[in-house]
Write a protein that holds these residues in place. Structure first.
Motif, short mmCIF file in Angstrom:
data_model
loop_
_atom_site.label_atom_id
_atom_site.label_comp_id
_atom_site.label_asym_id
_atom_site.label_seq_id
_atom_site.Cartn_x
_atom_site.Cartn_y
_atom_site.Cartn_z
N ARG A 90 0.81 -1.21 0.00
CA ARG A 90 0.00 0.00 0.00
C ARG A 90 0.85 1.26 0.00
O ARG A 90 0.50 2.26 -0.64
CB ARG A 90 -0.93 -0.02 1.21
CG ARG A 90 -1.99 -1.10 1.14
CD ARG A 90 -2.81 -1.17 2.41
NE ARG A 90 -3.91 -2.11 2.27
CZ ARG A 90 -4.74 -2.44 3.25
NH1 ARG A 90 -4.58 -1.89 4.46
NH2 ARG A 90 -5.73 -3.30 3.05
N LEU A 147 -6.95 7.61 1.55
CA LEU A 147 -6.18 6.37 1.66
C LEU A 147 -5.10 6.48 2.74
O LEU A 147 -4.85 5.52 3.49
CB LEU A 147 -5.55 6.01 0.33
CG LEU A 147 -6.51 5.56 -0.78
CD1 LEU A 147 -5.74 5.29 -2.07
CD2 LEU A 147 -7.29 4.33 -0.37
N TRP A 204 -6.79 6.04 6.00
CA TRP A 204 -7.24 4.66 6.18
C TRP A 204 -6.08 3.71 6.44
O TRP A 204 -6.19 2.78 7.23
CB TRP A 204 -8.02 4.23 4.94
CG TRP A 204 -8.67 2.87 5.05
CD1 TRP A 204 -8.21 1.70 4.52
CD2 TRP A 204 -9.88 2.55 5.73
NE1 TRP A 204 -9.04 0.66 4.83
CE2 TRP A 204 -10.09 1.16 5.56
CE3 TRP A 204 -10.81 3.30 6.45
CZ2 TRP A 204 -11.20 0.52 6.11
CZ3 TRP A 204 -11.91 2.65 6.98
CH2 TRP A 204 -12.09 1.27 6.80
N TRP A 205 -4.95 3.95 5.77
CA TRP A 205 -3.78 3.07 5.89
C TRP A 205 -2.72 3.65 6.82
O TRP A 205 -1.55 3.26 6.76
CB TRP A 205 -3.14 2.86 4.52
CG TRP A 205 -4.02 2.17 3.52
CD1 TRP A 205 -5.12 1.40 3.77
CD2 TRP A 205 -3.88 2.19 2.09
NE1 TRP A 205 -5.67 0.93 2.60
CE2 TRP A 205 -4.94 1.40 1.56
CE3 TRP A 205 -2.98 2.80 1.22
CZ2 TRP A 205 -5.09 1.20 0.19
CZ3 TRP A 205 -3.13 2.61 -0.14
CH2 TRP A 205 -4.18 1.82 -0.66
#
Length: 307
Positions: free
Chosen positions: A12, A89, A92-93
């Motif tokens: 990711r 993102l 979220w990560w």
């Protein structure tokens, strides 16, 4: 000496680094397109906002000036959506990312929202130079911020902290020196933006008006270019991990000075040269911001590792 294991960004984090790098390229291009829009006097080619002649694609009114303004807005919209995705993102990560990334991504999203608002004001207020200048300033700050974020994401992770340098060594002062040079270059770019948004160079060459802005910009260019070149030379000699960025900074500032001199000798009669001058300024800001981030985050320095 403490052992250090380096691992490249994977999964990711690598995906987010790729997204950030692509957005950085799009943002630098956006600055260039904005410069072309100004040089071609197309800032009001679309008289309304956010649509252009009341439509998403003004086919009947399309010409070079309308296309530049319309494409400038399209690129800005794409960059804004990309930054929204990146911020979401990275939040979220966040457990898999460096701690600074969600904050940098969130700040970039906030700045692009401000940028959009300033873009609307440039049209609705009929291009006041203060708003146009703020629009350019925000764009360059976005370039610097996104370049730093990309560098943080690309930085290899470590399994241990690198050896600490002595308290008063250049290893501790180096990031600050690079940061000062980056701020000087950014200030020079902003001075050039103030000159450009008032059309000071053109007025000076044609009628002798507004020459103070042109003189100030030219006067500041010499020490700033010298500071970048001296710092780049030191970086090329001392810091192996930063040599690519140091070389790029040196080449960019040389190209920037050459384009500036060329644009004046051509009396601003060749729009491509003037636009290239602004585009190179954005590239220089991106390189220096990346270099500053690397100087802070680089886990292994050649000289320290030898110690």
């Amino acid at each position: 000496m403490t052992a250090i294991t380096l691992t490249p960004p994977i999964g990711r984090r690598a995906a987010l680094a790729a997204l950030s790098a692509h957005l950085l390229v799009a943002l630098i291009a956006l600055v260039g397109i904005g410069g072309a829009t100004r040089v071609m006097e197309a800032g009001l080619a679309c008289p309304d906002w956010p649509l252009c002649y009341g439509s998403l694609l003004p086919g009947r009114q399309m010409n070079l000036q309308v296309f530049l303004e319309w494409f400038h807005r399209l690129d800005a919209f794409v960059v804004g959506m990309g930054l929204l995705v990146q911020a979401a993102l990275s939040t979220w990560w966040r457990r898999e990312l460096p701690r600074a990334v969600p904050w940098l991504s969130g700040l970039a999203l906030l700045l692009v929202a401000v940028q959009g608002g300033l873009g609307a004001l440039t049209v609705t207020l009929l291009l006041p130079f203060s708003v146009v200048t703020a629009h350019l300033v925000t764009a360059l700050l976005l370039v610097a911020l996104l370049s730093a974020c990309t560098q943080v994401l690309l930085e290899p992770s470590t399994s241990a902290k690198p050896p600490q340098a002595s308290r008063f060594s250049l290893d501790r002062l180096w990031p600050g020196l690079v940061g000062v040079v980056a701020l000087l270059a950014l200030g020079q770019c902003l001075l050039g933006g103030l000159m450009a948004t008032q059309w000071a160079a053109g007025r000076c060459l044609s009628s002798g008006e507004g020459c103070g802005w042109l003189f100030a910009h030219r006067l500041g260019a010499r020490p700033v270019a010298a500071a970048v070149l001296v710092t780049a030379a030191w970086g090329l000699w001392r810091w192996q991990a930063e040599r690519v960025l140091a070389a790029l900074a040196a080449l960019a500032v040389i190209a920037q000075v050459a384009l500036g001199v060329m644009s004046l000798r051509l009396t601003l009669a060749v729009p491509a040269v003037t636009v290239a001058h602004q585009l190179m300024a954005a590239f220089l800001v991106a390189v220096l911001a990346a270099w500053f981030s690397r100087s802070l985050l680089e886990p292994v320095r050649l000289e320290v590792s030898r110690g």
